[in-house]
Design a protein around this motif. Structure first.
Motif, PDB file in Angstrom:
ATOM      1  N   LEU A   1      -4.724  -8.417   1.673  1.00 18.52           N
ATOM      2  CA  LEU A   1      -4.547  -7.650   0.436  1.00 18.52           C
ATOM      3  C   LEU A   1      -5.335  -8.290  -0.709  1.00 18.52           C
ATOM      4  O   LEU A   1      -6.045  -7.610  -1.452  1.00 18.52           O
ATOM      5  CB  LEU A   1      -3.051  -7.629   0.094  1.00 18.52           C
TER       6      LEU A   1
ATOM      7  N   HIS B   1       0.591  -0.809  -6.720  1.00 19.53           N
ATOM      8  CA  HIS B   1      -0.361  -1.302  -5.727  1.00 19.53           C
ATOM      9  C   HIS B   1      -1.567  -1.924  -6.443  1.00 19.53           C
ATOM     10  O   HIS B   1      -2.563  -2.248  -5.836  1.00 19.53           O
ATOM     11  CB  HIS B   1      -0.783  -0.201  -4.758  1.00 19.53           C
TER      12      HIS B   1
ATOM     13  N   GLU C   1       0.837  -1.193   0.000  1.00 22.40           N
ATOM     14  CA  GLU C   1       0.000   0.000   0.000  1.00 22.40           C
ATOM     15  C   GLU C   1       0.880   1.255   0.000  1.00 22.40           C
ATOM     16  O   GLU C   1       2.103   1.176   0.146  1.00 22.40           O
ATOM     17  CB  GLU C   1      -0.945  -0.020   1.207  1.00 22.40           C
TER      18      GLU C   1
END
Lengths: 359, 313
Positions: A266, A225, A53
């Motif tokens: 994630l 990301h 992130e």
């Protein structure tokens, strides 16, 4: 184009080796530890994606390979070995000049601002060539036009004389890539190369990078990301969290058999995995404050599966396979069996069927 | 080219409006100014006779028509009160050239020194040179000029044995006035070029240039300096032209017969013809200066397109 197998990659030579890198910044009188002992081996010819992130340190990590840290940042300890030289000891501009462009080049995030608005596109590509390829004048111009053609710019002779404002965003990113490639580097770092572009252009740019990788024999690091980007291009994935690489493995291993709870979280937040009608998964809490020393596993406070040891001692890397390792106590033989979240299990099943999850 | 032509036509229109308004305003002022100290001593008949003589009793539109008629012939008329009966062109000619010479000398020095200082400051931002330069810039802007002009005049004449006042025949008498004029301008150029350079240095293309292996020095010379100069280029022609308007402080301090403060004097003494000529001159300079600035900027910056072809900014 034949994708390299993970074995081929692991067995090819290590081109860049980072060991226990610690990077600190002085910020408002306080000291921030941006990179906390990260290690990484980059293999020749591979595409490695570093995901994490914002603020996880992925950009800082890569900038340190080129001596591009901001003035208030410094490498505290650790080493960056490239061609037998420890780059972490480099101090002066003269030393870095030998690395920048010539050995390691970089493509930045925002093509709209990455080009000098007052110089023609061709001249900016040519500048790289004249710096690194010992060509001057007409010869350099010829090569510049050739490279513009290689990055998919039509009518390169005409476009050579144009200015950046006459190019669209996608075209400008092609020019930025041309500038990087024109340096003839070994390693190309792409710092969120498609973030500023719209989706149709993203795919084109990624395909272009793949093609250039073959043609120019590049080793590419993607910083991103966007896991969709990663799935498309990466041979291996390194997951970064709070300035450390917490999981590293082949694309398939990380996508279909993730081990670290942060990687689980994630992946669970991928929109593609969302179930219609239900809120998309999001990771609770915020990343740790890097001004303070972090004890144990940095992800522990946000981790629903955290063990007591996670708050006390930093986990070492546990090898899952020769190509896959993760920094989590869950992999210790003494730890209780923790089942990954449902979504991840679904991924594992899909992985077993070798279905393509993305797109 | 078409663009320049249209701009010129519009400029002429602007000039006509400005000059006409000023012309009419001058006619609305009380008549004392035409007589100076002798006003109380004259009787009504004498005053009327003088006004009549000057053509001031005609209806305003007749006066205006006469003025433009003469102007088209290139005749600015004669001064009324400032130097009675002397042609305006003669009065201005000498003064303009004097001011222009001082102005250009100081501008040249200011550009060279100011830009170098500013580049140095941007290069070493936050370091010693930058801090020293900032002290100077702030000082030059904050302290009223009269104070250090006087100090310069007092001390430099003693220390370097330079002449106190301007003397046409003595080139050494140029040094102090030009020095004084330059002090503020140097600060001005240093401040702006530093500011624009720092702006440029923070841009992404500088990062890319560094990443591709250019040295800092090369980045400065090949990329940053030219880009930083573009916004300054716009004001350069106007600055050059405005030097003819002289400096009221420096010129009075060193008794230089230039144009500094001439407009104020002319208005106070109600010298209509002189005021009109000066207004026409200064307005033209302003308009032409801006236009040249735009053209100059367009030649530097390919993003700027003059005219209606539609720029992309």
């Amino acid at each position: 184009m034949a994708q390299k197998t993970i074995e081929e990659i692991i067995n090819s030579e290590v081109i860049l080796s980072v060991e226990d890198l610690v990077i600190k910044f002085n910020l408002r009188g306080k000291e921030l530890t941006a990179i906390r002992g990260a290690s990484l081996d980059l293999h020749k010819g591979e595409s490695l994606a570093i995901v994490g992130e914002s603020g996880s340190g992925k950009s800082v990590f890569n900038k340190s390979f080129m001596g591009l840290l901001d003035a208030n940042g410094r490498i505290e300890s650790g080493s960056i070995i490239y061609k037998g030289q420890d780059l972490s000891k480099y101090k002066t501009e003269d030393e870095w000049i030998k690395i920048r462009g010539k050995e390691i080049a970089m493509v930045f995030q925002d093509p709209m601002t990455s080009l000098n608005p007052l110089k023609t596109v061709g001249k900016q590509v040519q500048e790289s060539i004249e710096l690194h390829q010992n060509l001057k004048g007409e010869e350099a111009k010829k090569l510049a036009i050739e490279i513009l053609n290689d990055v998919g710019i039509t009518e390169p002779e005409r476009r050579y004389k144009q200015y950046p404002h006459e190019f669209s965003g996608g075209m400008r990113q092609r020019v930025v890539i041309a500038i990087a490639v024109a340096c003839n580097p070994n390693i190309l770092i792409c710092d969120e190369p498609t973030t500023a572009l719209d989706v149709t252009i993203q795919a084109q740019i990624l395909q272009l990078l793949k093609n250039l990788q073959d043609k120019y024999d590049l080793t590419i690091i993607y910083i991103t990301h966007d896991l969709g980007v990663v799935a498309n291009v990466a041979d291996r994935i390194a997951v970064m969290y709070a300035g450390d690489i917490i999981e590293l493995g082949s694309s398939e291993e990380v996508f279909f058999d993730p081990k670290h709870p942060y990687t689980w979280a994630l992946l669970s937040s991928l929109p593609q995995l969302g179930i219609k009608g239900e809120a998309l998964y999001s990771i609770k809490g915020t990343p740790p404050n890097l001004f303070k020393e972090i004890k144990g596993d940095a992800f522990a406070p946000r981790n629903p599966h955290a063990l007591k040891i996670d708050f006390v001692e930093r986990p070492p890397y546990f090898e899952v396979s020769p190509t896959h390792k993760a920094r989590t106590w869950l992999l210790d033989s003494r730890s209780p069996k923790v089942e990954p979240p449902l979504l991840i299990k679904k991924m594992q099943e899909m992985g077993a069927k070798r279905g393509d999850i993305i797109d | 080219m078409k663009y320049v032509l249209i701009r010129l036509l519009r400029s002429v229109l602007t000039l006509v409006i400005v000059v006409t308004v000023v012309f009419l305003l001058m006619r609305m002022m009380p008549i004392e100014g035409y007589f100076g100290a002798s006003f109380d001593k004259l009787d009504e008949a004498q005053k009327t006779a003088k006004l009549e003589n000057l053509g001031l009793l005609d209806p305003w539109y007749i006066q205006l028509k006469n003025f433009y008629n003469d102007l088209i012939k290139g005749d600015f008329g004669e001064s009324i009160t400032y130097r009675p009966k002397v042609a305006i062109t003669k009065i201005l000619g000498e003064k303009l050239i004097t001011s222009l010479r001082f102005g250009m000398a100081s501008l040249g020095i200011s550009l060279v020194v100011g830009l170098s200082l500013g580049v140095l400051m941007a290069r070493y931002k936050g370091k010693f040179w930058d801090k020293l330069g900032t002290c100077y810039v702030v000082g030059a802007n904050a302290v009223p000029v009269v104070i250090y002009y006087l100090l310069i005049q007092v001390f430099f004449t003693q220390i370097f044995n330079l002449p106190l006042l301007y003397d046409k025949t003595d080139p050494k008498s140029w040094i102090l006035p030009v020095f004084c004029l330059s002090l503020v301008n140097i600060a001005y150029y240093a401040m702006w070029i530093r500011r624009y350079m720092v702006d440029e240095l923070n841009k992404d293309y500088v990062r890319l240039a560094r990443a591709k292996g250019l040295k800092n020095k090369e980045i400065m010379i090949r990329h940053v300096m030219r880009n930083a100069f573009v916004p300054m280029a716009q004001y350069l022609p106007a600055s050059i032209l405005y030097t003819v308007s002289g400096s009221i402080y420096v010129e009075s301090l060193f008794s230089i017969p230039g144009t500094g403060g001439l407009l104020v004097t002319a208005i106070q003494r109600q010298d209509n013809t002189l005021v009109q000529a000066l207004v026409l001159l200064y307005s033209s300079i302003g308009i032409i200066g801006l236009m040249l600035g735009d053209i100059l900027m367009a030649t530097f910056d390919p993003r700027i397109k003059l005219g209606n072809e539609g720029g992309s900014r």
